[in-house]
Each structure stands twice: as C-alpha cells, then as structure tokens.
Write an enzyme that holds these catalytic residues in place. Structure first.
Site, PDB file in Angstrom:
ATOM      1  N   GLY A 153      19.744 119.054  46.064  1.00  0.00           N
ATOM      2  CA  GLY A 153      19.891 117.852  46.873  1.00  0.00           C
ATOM      3  C   GLY A 153      18.868 116.801  46.496  1.00  0.00           C
ATOM      4  O   GLY A 153      18.464 116.724  45.341  1.00  0.00           O
ATOM      5  N   GLU A 154      18.480 115.983  47.465  1.00  0.00           N
ATOM      6  CA  GLU A 154      17.527 114.875  47.265  1.00  0.00           C
ATOM      7  C   GLU A 154      18.124 113.749  46.421  1.00  0.00           C
ATOM      8  O   GLU A 154      17.457 112.755  46.152  1.00  0.00           O
ATOM      9  CB  GLU A 154      16.223 115.335  46.583  1.00  0.00           C
ATOM     10  CG  GLU A 154      15.456 116.419  47.311  1.00  0.00           C
ATOM     11  CD  GLU A 154      14.174 116.823  46.572  1.00  0.00           C
ATOM     12  OE1 GLU A 154      13.834 116.227  45.531  1.00  0.00           O
ATOM     13  OE2 GLU A 154      13.496 117.748  47.054  1.00  0.00           O
ATOM     14  N   GLY A 155      19.350 113.925  45.931  1.00  0.00           N
ATOM     15  CA  GLY A 155      19.936 112.974  44.991  1.00  0.00           C
ATOM     16  C   GLY A 155      19.693 113.351  43.543  1.00  0.00           C
ATOM     17  O   GLY A 155      20.052 112.597  42.631  1.00  0.00           O
TER      18      GLY A 155
END
Lengths: 344, 344
Positions: A316-318
């Site tokens: 995640g987190e981009g």
C-alpha cells in the site's frame, strides 16, 4: 439516491484522440505491436487527455490519505491500530517505502490525515483534514455516517483540484490505515458482486488460521450491503475514511482530464467506489500494479483494467502505483518522440 | 578450449552482504515480504556490490551494439537488412524507442557499430568499432571467425571498462540487428539444451507461416553446434557481432561489481554466452523484462533469473531493461532509506 452536490462531471474517453494514437503507433519506427502493453497505455493516455500524442507526465504527485478503522477491534489485522499514526510519522520523516519510491521517480508526496485515531496536529508535513478519529467498528454497524463519507470524499476532490491547479499532471492515491483490507474487501465484494471468500486475503500479514474469521467479518458486512443501492451509503456502511478520500482524488483527476494511477487493493476499492458514484471514472484510471490480495484481481477485472506491474507487492502507501509512473511517462514519450518508420 | 586472454575474473556474489540485506529487510517499517520481488532485487544488489545497503544506481548507461546478419538472406526476418543502419541513424537522432525510454529514466545512451553492413562513419554519435560488415550466412557455415568473435567480445569489455571508469554504475546492453533472433535462438538452444522449436519465435513480425522455415534454419545451425564445447567457438559458429559485444559488456560489468540489466531475447542469448565463458556472470545480472520470444523464457530459466517486468515487449534496443532501471533504483533506495519498524 442520496443528494451528491459535490460530484464532478467525468467525460467519456476521447475517441478521436484514441484513433489518432492507434494510427500514430502504426507508423512509428518499430515492428507493429512490439511495445506491447505500453502501446495500449499511450492510447489510453491519449483518450484521457483528449490529445495525440498525449502529454508526457512531468509533475506527478502521490497523496497518502491516512485513517484508522474500528474493525481492528475484531482482530482482523496483524498489526495494532497505533501503527497507522506511527507510519504517518515515518512518512513525514521521509523514511517510509513511499518516500523512497517517490524520490526515485520524481514524485511529490502529500500526507493527509482524514481519520487517524491519534492526534497528529504537531506534524507540519501533514495536512490535517480529520473527519473523525477513525471509523466505528463496521462489524457492529455503519463505519461512519453518510455525511462523514461525503466529507471525506470531498477532501479528496479538493486536494486533487488544488494540486492540479498548481500544475500536478498525474495523481496517485496512497493509503495508510491499519485494518483497511477488511473494508476494501467488503466494498469490492459488494460492488463487483463477488463472494466474501473470493475477496478476503491475509492483508499485511494476518496468520492463515485467522483468515476464516476475517472472511466471516467481510461476509457479514457484505450481507448488510445487499439492500444498499447508493455507493455513498455503501461507503459509509462498510468503507473507510481514507478510501473515501482516495475515491475523491480519482474523481478530481478524472474530471480534470489527467491520469490517475491505481495502487493495490485499497486503491482498487476506492476506484470501484469512484466508478460507482460517477460511471466512466475508472476508464480514466491506470492500474499501476497487481497486488497479491485476492480482491485486487476481482476489482481490476470489474473495472476492466490491466495492471502494468506484477511484483507481488502488498504494502500500500501508493508504492506500486508510484513505481508505474516512469512506465506511463515512457509510453507517452515514445509515442511523441519516435520517428516514422524508415523507408528501406 | 581456445585461448581467452581477454576474459575478466568474476567473483561469486558476496554472501555476507546478502545475509545483511535479508536481516535489514526484516527490520524495515513494513510487513515482512510486502515489497515482494523488490526485496529479492535489493538482496541481489547487495550480493553484487558486496555492500549492505547496496548503492543506489545514479548513473546508468545503455550501450546499443549494432550489427548485421548474413542469415537474413534466408528469409528469416520480416525486415530487410538495410533497416539496421537506418535504425542506427534514428538512434543517433534520438528518435528511437530506446532514446525516449532512456531519457525518461535518466540513462545515457551510447551507440556502437560492431558490424553494420552499411557505412556509418559519417555519424559522429556512433562509436565505430566495426569488426566486419555483418556476419556471414550462418546457414552455410560459421557466422564469423573465432578471432572476430573474440574481437567483438573485447569491444564490449572495453566499453564497459571505460564507462565504469567514468562513473557509470549500472549497464544495459541493447541490440540493433535485423535477423538477430535467429542466432539468438540457436545460441540459447545450444547452451540451454533446448530444441529448435522451443526457442524459435516470430521475432520482429515474421508471418506465422514462415516460422517452420526459420525453425529449420535454427535446427540446422544447432546441429552443427553439437560437437562444440567452447562457448567462443559456438558464438563464432552461430552467433552475431552485437551479441558477442553484449556478452563482453556483461563480463565487464560483472567483473567490476556493478549490476547489469538484461533486455529481451538477444540480450538473454548474450548473457548465456557470457555465463558459459565465465560461470557466475549471470548471477550478477538482473532480468529486466520477459520478452514474448519463446527463447527468452528458456534462457532466463537456464540462467536462474526472474524477470522484473512483463509488458509483452519484443522490440530490443535495450528498451525493456531500460524500463527496469527505476525499479532497481527504488529497491536499493528503500532498503537504504526506510526506517526501522516503529515500536507500537
């Protein structure tokens, strides 16, 4: 339908630009089709921008929306909720994976607290737009009110509008929220019409023997969604504050005609919500990578998107979307800069 | 064995650095294993550099070696031989795909003529190291002499040495040579012990009905290789001048302890040759992408390498390897810059 005064208008892809891009690829100096998926990508970028060749992304930004999830109380996550705030600290100190990746690809990082349980107001690097201090436990009732969902969605739209006005030409939405694969699975299951066991995974490291419990949580949440037709009500019932804001960011990008790159399963759930709210939004998105979470596959199939990278990421987190930025740039640049086929 | 005075020494991967990298990943601020293939990549980079964290690539270079192939006379390619020289012109004018990709990722591009049939001496952007004006037709006899193969190999080693001395810290070898999937298939088939029909593909657009003819050419070439034990003699018998130079570039990079990124099927054949000449060379290489050519799969399996990208590319020029550079940088940067796990 609930009243949605804030929803922007999203145009269909530009067919003339798509046709022009297909023709232009056919005359570039290379064997036809030899740039594979990058050719499709540049065609898509032409359709998104409405121009051929499409502009090459020069100022990409990653916006990480952070929020907590009441469902963590059910033991659905391998990590305690406190990690959400601690990871926002790490990101503010440029010490998380997304910081390393964004620096590599030349992307700006913006952190937005839309619902972290901890108080983060002492962090100047964070934009403070907390809608509430974490969702309620979706196992026992709605995760948030419809007004709260609408407010979080509006935060995402506003951030997109502001960044685009300042020159950002490609947006990535990242997430930080311990427990958020549970609401994502429920949203994707409900919107794609897929059963709980097809959308529930081990997320950020849940032991396999606890997967049946998490699947049961998702199944129960989805059952409550059967009677819900409005995507905003669905988002309030089983969603998350960061998911709502991510969906808003996509709507803002789609409305402005700039590409947005979808990250993993959390982002994919937000893209499903955005597309349900404003049909045609997902057609303006690019799937950055294929997460190992099962719901990511379901969501991308539902949205008709083909991921660029498959690196078995599940952070995640981009992060996965961020890594796709150079490929998006390369595709557009090749279509723009390559010579005509040489005459032999 | 033929005398090989020019072969450099390649050290095994540094086990202590690999162990340190595995330990370091385990304590970074993320769920264990959540960066997937990028974690393996950073571990490999530690083994290659002998340090943990490994250095982040800052000055990558793509060296495109161009040469012609006598086997084109057999109708094994969809394109006439003249395209080789014309595409070098396009590259010199920064109008080929590799130029667009290299500019996107910040890589230098160097063009080296090791065997183009056309005279390119009027192009100042090209390094002129022509060993001969294209190979002989490998369907009728050796493609080149062993001395010529050794000379082309030495060109690659010298270019690597020179670039590395000037600060290049990651090398990509690209190819330009109409007809070169035929020698590549023969080399990979011979070195990996795979039959002609498993390594022969349609290359840059050969019509499917001409594939049996190309497969027969590869089978006949491979049959002559059965009795050959020396990789340099094999390279001379069925190889290509650019393939020899690419193998040399890999040997130079491996010897100097910097990573090299392998492109598609031509590059993979060169990596097979380099690893046969100096065992352990391939362990220091990174497979940038998976080409759609069948021999690419065979070669990477033979070398034990797992490709980073799978974008259905089949262009060559170093394009797929070039696109992997940001991922190589991101992996090392994350291992270097990420904080320890927060204590919740």
């Amino acid at each position: 339908m609930t009243d949605h005064p804030t929803l922007p208008v999203v145009d269909p892809l530009d067919r003339a630009a798509i046709s022009a891009a297909l023709v232009r690829w056919g005359t570039r100096a290379k064997p036809p089709g030899s740039l594979g998926q990058l050719e499709d990508l540049a065609v898509r970028l032409a359709g998104i921008s409405g121009t051929c060749p499409p502009p090459v992304v020069e100022r990409p930004a990653v916006v990480v929306f952070a929020a907590d999830h009441g469902v963590v109380a059910e033991g659905a996550s391998a990590w305690p909720a406190e990690i959400t705030g601690l990871m926002v600290h790490a990101m503010a100190g440029e010490a998380a994976a997304i910081n390393a990746f964004a620096a590599t690809v030349g992307a700006e990082v913006l952190l937005v607290d839309v619902g972290v349980a901890a108080d983060l107001t002492h962090l100047p690097a964070v934009r403070h737009r907390k809608v509430r201090a974490g969702t309620a436990n979706l196992a026992h009732g709605p995760a948030m009110t419809v007004d709260e969902a609408r407010t979080a969605l509006a935060v995402g739209i506003e951030v997109a509008d502001e960044l685009i006005a300042a020159g950002t030409d490609c947006l990535v939405a990242g997430d930080m929220g311990i427990g958020n694969t549970t609401p994502s699975a429920a949203l994707i299951g409900a919107l794609a019409g897929s059963p709980a066991d097809a959308v529930t995974g081990t997320g950020a490291g849940l032991p396999a023997d606890q997967l049946p419990h998490k699947t049961a949580l998702v199944a129960a949440a989805m059952e409550r969604c059967d009677a819900i037709e409005d995507p905003l009500v669905l988002l309030a019932e089983v969603g998350g504050l960061e998911i709502a804001a991510m969906a808003g960011l996509y709507l803002g990008a789609a409305s402005a005609g700039i590409p947005f790159i979808i990250d993993g399963v959390i982002a994919a759930s937000a893209a499903c919500v955005a597309d349900a709210l404003v049909p045609g939004t997902a057609a303006r998105g690019i799937a950055g990578h294929l997460s190992t979470e099962p719901a990511a596959v379901v969501a991308l199939k539902h949205l008709g998107l083909d991921p660029i990278l498959d690196l078995q990421l599940r952070l995640g987190e981009g992060t996965g979307a961020c890594l796709a930025i150079p490929l998006v740039q390369a595709a557009a640049r090749a279509l723009r800069d390559m010579a005509d086929l040489p005459a032999a």
